[in-house]
Design a protein around this motif. Structure first.
Motif, PDB file in Angstrom:
ATOM      1  N   TRP A  10     -18.599 -17.863  59.292  1.00 56.85           N
ATOM      2  CA  TRP A  10     -17.260 -17.278  59.381  1.00 56.85           C
ATOM      3  C   TRP A  10     -16.532 -17.357  58.042  1.00 56.85           C
ATOM      4  O   TRP A  10     -15.820 -16.417  57.648  1.00 56.85           O
ATOM      5  N   LEU A  11     -16.685 -18.474  57.332  1.00 54.78           N
ATOM      6  CA  LEU A  11     -16.035 -18.634  56.033  1.00 54.78           C
ATOM      7  C   LEU A  11     -16.581 -17.622  55.033  1.00 54.78           C
ATOM      8  O   LEU A  11     -15.814 -17.029  54.262  1.00 54.78           O
ATOM      9  N   GLU A  12     -17.877 -17.409  55.042  1.00 53.78           N
ATOM     10  CA  GLU A  12     -18.480 -16.411  54.152  1.00 53.78           C
ATOM     11  C   GLU A  12     -17.968 -15.012  54.482  1.00 53.78           C
ATOM     12  O   GLU A  12     -17.626 -14.227  53.587  1.00 53.78           O
ATOM     13  N   LEU A  13     -17.935 -14.687  55.768  1.00 50.04           N
ATOM     14  CA  LEU A  13     -17.439 -13.376  56.195  1.00 50.04           C
ATOM     15  C   LEU A  13     -15.987 -13.174  55.773  1.00 50.04           C
ATOM     16  O   LEU A  13     -15.628 -12.111  55.248  1.00 50.04           O
ATOM     17  N   LEU A  14     -15.163 -14.181  55.991  1.00 53.17           N
ATOM     18  CA  LEU A  14     -13.747 -14.083  55.627  1.00 53.17           C
ATOM     19  C   LEU A  14     -13.576 -13.978  54.120  1.00 53.17           C
ATOM     20  O   LEU A  14     -12.755 -13.184  53.629  1.00 53.17           O
ATOM     21  N   SER A  15     -14.359 -14.746  53.372  1.00 55.68           N
ATOM     22  CA  SER A  15     -14.226 -14.764  51.916  1.00 55.68           C
ATOM     23  C   SER A  15     -14.581 -13.411  51.302  1.00 55.68           C
ATOM     24  O   SER A  15     -13.826 -12.871  50.471  1.00 55.68           O
ATOM     25  N   VAL A  16     -15.720 -12.856  51.694  1.00 57.04           N
ATOM     26  CA  VAL A  16     -16.148 -11.573  51.133  1.00 57.04           C
ATOM     27  C   VAL A  16     -15.200 -10.459  51.544  1.00 57.04           C
ATOM     28  O   VAL A  16     -14.803  -9.622  50.726  1.00 57.04           O
ATOM     29  N   THR A  17     -14.802 -10.447  52.822  1.00 56.77           N
ATOM     30  CA  THR A  17     -13.902  -9.394  53.302  1.00 56.77           C
ATOM     31  C   THR A  17     -12.559  -9.457  52.595  1.00 56.77           C
ATOM     32  O   THR A  17     -12.021  -8.425  52.175  1.00 56.77           O
ATOM     33  N   THR A  18     -12.001 -10.649  52.465  1.00 56.44           N
ATOM     34  CA  THR A  18     -10.715 -10.820  51.782  1.00 56.44           C
ATOM     35  C   THR A  18     -10.826 -10.406  50.323  1.00 56.44           C
ATOM     36  O   THR A  18      -9.939  -9.723  49.784  1.00 56.44           O
ATOM     37  N   GLY A  33     -12.495  -4.753  33.349  1.00 55.35           N
ATOM     38  CA  GLY A  33     -13.595  -5.545  33.895  1.00 55.35           C
ATOM     39  C   GLY A  33     -13.324  -6.108  35.275  1.00 55.35           C
ATOM     40  O   GLY A  33     -14.077  -6.965  35.736  1.00 55.35           O
ATOM     41  N   ASP A  34     -12.258  -5.626  35.937  1.00 58.47           N
ATOM     42  CA  ASP A  34     -11.917  -6.185  37.242  1.00 58.47           C
ATOM     43  C   ASP A  34     -13.022  -5.940  38.277  1.00 58.47           C
ATOM     44  O   ASP A  34     -13.300  -6.803  39.116  1.00 58.47           O
ATOM     45  N   PHE A  35     -13.672  -4.771  38.217  1.00 57.87           N
ATOM     46  CA  PHE A  35     -14.756  -4.493  39.161  1.00 57.87           C
ATOM     47  C   PHE A  35     -15.908  -5.471  38.973  1.00 57.87           C
ATOM     48  O   PHE A  35     -16.494  -5.960  39.950  1.00 57.87           O
ATOM     49  N   LEU A  36     -16.229  -5.763  37.719  1.00 52.12           N
ATOM     50  CA  LEU A  36     -17.314  -6.696  37.434  1.00 52.12           C
ATOM     51  C   LEU A  36     -16.988  -8.082  37.976  1.00 52.12           C
ATOM     52  O   LEU A  36     -17.861  -8.767  38.528  1.00 52.12           O
ATOM     53  N   VAL A  37     -15.739  -8.497  37.827  1.00 58.47           N
ATOM     54  CA  VAL A  37     -15.317  -9.798  38.355  1.00 58.47           C
ATOM     55  C   VAL A  37     -15.487  -9.844  39.869  1.00 58.47           C
ATOM     56  O   VAL A  37     -16.031 -10.804  40.429  1.00 58.47           O
ATOM     57  N   CYS A  38     -15.033  -8.790  40.544  1.00 58.99           N
ATOM     58  CA  CYS A  38     -15.166  -8.715  42.001  1.00 58.99           C
ATOM     59  C   CYS A  38     -16.638  -8.745  42.399  1.00 58.99           C
ATOM     60  O   CYS A  38     -17.028  -9.460  43.333  1.00 58.99           O
ATOM     61  N   LEU A  39     -17.454  -7.974  41.701  1.00 55.72           N
ATOM     62  CA  LEU A  39     -18.876  -7.909  42.011  1.00 55.72           C
ATOM     63  C   LEU A  39     -19.547  -9.268  41.846  1.00 55.72           C
ATOM     64  O   LEU A  39     -20.329  -9.696  42.706  1.00 55.72           O
ATOM     65  N   ILE A  40     -19.236  -9.954  40.767  1.00 52.47           N
ATOM     66  CA  ILE A  40     -19.837 -11.271  40.509  1.00 52.47           C
ATOM     67  C   ILE A  40     -19.448 -12.262  41.601  1.00 52.47           C
ATOM     68  O   ILE A  40     -20.287 -13.040  42.089  1.00 52.47           O
ATOM     69  N   LEU A  41     -18.182 -12.239  42.013  1.00 54.14           N
ATOM     70  CA  LEU A  41     -17.734 -13.159  43.053  1.00 54.14           C
ATOM     71  C   LEU A  41     -18.408 -12.872  44.392  1.00 54.14           C
ATOM     72  O   LEU A  41     -18.826 -13.799  45.105  1.00 54.14           O
ATOM     73  N   VAL A  42     -18.521 -11.591  44.737  1.00 53.34           N
ATOM     74  CA  VAL A  42     -19.192 -11.224  45.991  1.00 53.34           C
ATOM     75  C   VAL A  42     -20.652 -11.651  45.949  1.00 53.34           C
ATOM     76  O   VAL A  42     -21.175 -12.232  46.919  1.00 53.34           O
ATOM     77  N   VAL A  43     -21.320 -11.365  44.846  1.00 53.65           N
ATOM     78  CA  VAL A  43     -22.734 -11.739  44.710  1.00 53.65           C
ATOM     79  C   VAL A  43     -22.899 -13.252  44.779  1.00 53.65           C
ATOM     80  O   VAL A  43     -23.843 -13.756  45.411  1.00 53.65           O
ATOM     81  N   ILE A 115     -27.887   1.721  48.237  1.00 51.41           N
ATOM     82  CA  ILE A 115     -28.622   0.476  48.453  1.00 51.41           C
ATOM     83  C   ILE A 115     -27.682  -0.720  48.386  1.00 51.41           C
ATOM     84  O   ILE A 115     -27.776  -1.646  49.199  1.00 51.41           O
ATOM     85  N   VAL A 116     -26.753  -0.701  47.429  1.00 51.32           N
ATOM     86  CA  VAL A 116     -25.786  -1.792  47.312  1.00 51.32           C
ATOM     87  C   VAL A 116     -24.925  -1.881  48.570  1.00 51.32           C
ATOM     88  O   VAL A 116     -24.718  -2.969  49.125  1.00 51.32           O
ATOM     89  N   GLN A 117     -24.438  -0.737  49.046  1.00 55.04           N
ATOM     90  CA  GLN A 117     -23.593  -0.738  50.238  1.00 55.04           C
ATOM     91  C   GLN A 117     -24.367  -1.185  51.473  1.00 55.04           C
ATOM     92  O   GLN A 117     -23.841  -1.930  52.312  1.00 55.04           O
ATOM     93  N   GLU A 118     -25.624  -0.745  51.593  1.00 54.86           N
ATOM     94  CA  GLU A 118     -26.415  -1.144  52.753  1.00 54.86           C
ATOM     95  C   GLU A 118     -26.768  -2.628  52.692  1.00 54.86           C
ATOM     96  O   GLU A 118     -26.865  -3.291  53.728  1.00 54.86           O
ATOM     97  N   TYR A 119     -26.950  -3.149  51.490  1.00 49.36           N
ATOM     98  CA  TYR A 119     -27.181  -4.590  51.362  1.00 49.36           C
ATOM     99  C   TYR A 119     -25.982  -5.373  51.874  1.00 49.36           C
ATOM    100  O   TYR A 119     -26.133  -6.349  52.618  1.00 49.36           O
ATOM    101  N   VAL A 120     -24.774  -4.945  51.487  1.00 48.61           N
ATOM    102  CA  VAL A 120     -23.571  -5.635  51.941  1.00 48.61           C
ATOM    103  C   VAL A 120     -23.407  -5.491  53.450  1.00 48.61           C
ATOM    104  O   VAL A 120     -23.134  -6.468  54.161  1.00 48.61           O
ATOM    105  N   LEU A 121     -23.598  -4.268  53.949  1.00 48.62           N
ATOM    106  CA  LEU A 121     -23.435  -4.016  55.381  1.00 48.62           C
ATOM    107  C   LEU A 121     -24.469  -4.781  56.204  1.00 48.62           C
ATOM    108  O   LEU A 121     -24.118  -5.432  57.201  1.00 48.62           O
ATOM    109  N   LEU A 122     -25.735  -4.693  55.798  1.00 51.82           N
ATOM    110  CA  LEU A 122     -26.824  -5.216  56.621  1.00 51.82           C
ATOM    111  C   LEU A 122     -27.292  -6.602  56.202  1.00 51.82           C
ATOM    112  O   LEU A 122     -27.408  -7.505  57.034  1.00 51.82           O
TER     113      LEU A 122
END
Length: 212
Positions: A10-18, A33-43, A115-122
């Protein structure tokens, strides 16, 4: 490995979604570079979860052994759907002809983006919801719903994303292959952008960009 603590899921789900939701609505384009920061944090969050559970790329669906089976299953549905989208778009005049350079760029990037979106979704949402929600239907509905809501306020795109999310989760549960599902996602995105463009008034934009 010990039994998975549902609180961690649940914490992982909440963190990524937020993180993704606030990026889209609050701090996108706020600094270079804001997108890169977001991407790195999600990854970082998703990879940490995979390592904790001992999930391998093969477990997630980055595999070749079921490529043919997955392609047959997915494109039995997606193939005719693409054809219908082209016919409907051309018949109703919903198509748009982008400049050739833009079209080539879109065609080269969309499969990767898919592929990136399906990785996040699935690989993330569906797998984590499967840990914390009972049965086989609720995880699919939850993953597809969150995926769709991240496309607000673009209502047509939200609806399409929900349907795509449902289908992707169903195919993934049956034959998990992110290469095929990601490529299909990319093709569907290209078809929407090219042949249903006038139905999507603001195109594929989400968040504040869709309100401008």
């Amino acid at each position: 490995m010990s039994e998975i603590d549902p609180r961690r899921a649940w914490l992982e789900l909440l963190s990524v979604t937020t993180l993704v939701f606030t990026y889209i609505w609050l701090w996108q384009d706020s600094f270079e570079g804001d997108f890169l920061v977001c991407l790195i944090l999600v990854v970082a969050i998703t990879l940490s979860g995979h390592r904790y559970r001992g999930e391998t790329p093969r477990d997630l669906g980055f595999r070749l052994d079921n490529l043919g089976q997955s392609a047959r299953e997915v494109f039995t549905v997606v193939g005719p759907l693409l054809l219908v989208m082209v016919i409907v778009g051309l018949s109703l005049g919903w198509n748009r002809e982008p400049p050739i350079a833009r079209l080539m760029t879109r065609m080269s990037l969309m499969p990767l983006f898919g592929i990136v979106q399906e990785y996040v979704l699935l690989g993330f949402y569906f797998r984590r919801f499967s840990e914390v929600l009972p049965g086989s239907t609720l995880p699919i509905l939850a993953a597809a719903s969150v995926f769709a809501l991240l496309h607000l306020p673009n209502a047509p795109l939200v609806f399409m994303s929900f349907l795509v999310g449902l289908g992707a989760c169903w195919f993934y549960r049956k034959t998990p292959n992110l290469w095929v599902l990601g490529f299909a996602h990319g093709l569907l995105s290209i078809a929407v952008a090219m042949f249903l463009a006038k139905l999507l008034i603001v195109g594929l934009k989400v968040g504040p960009r869709a309100l401008r």
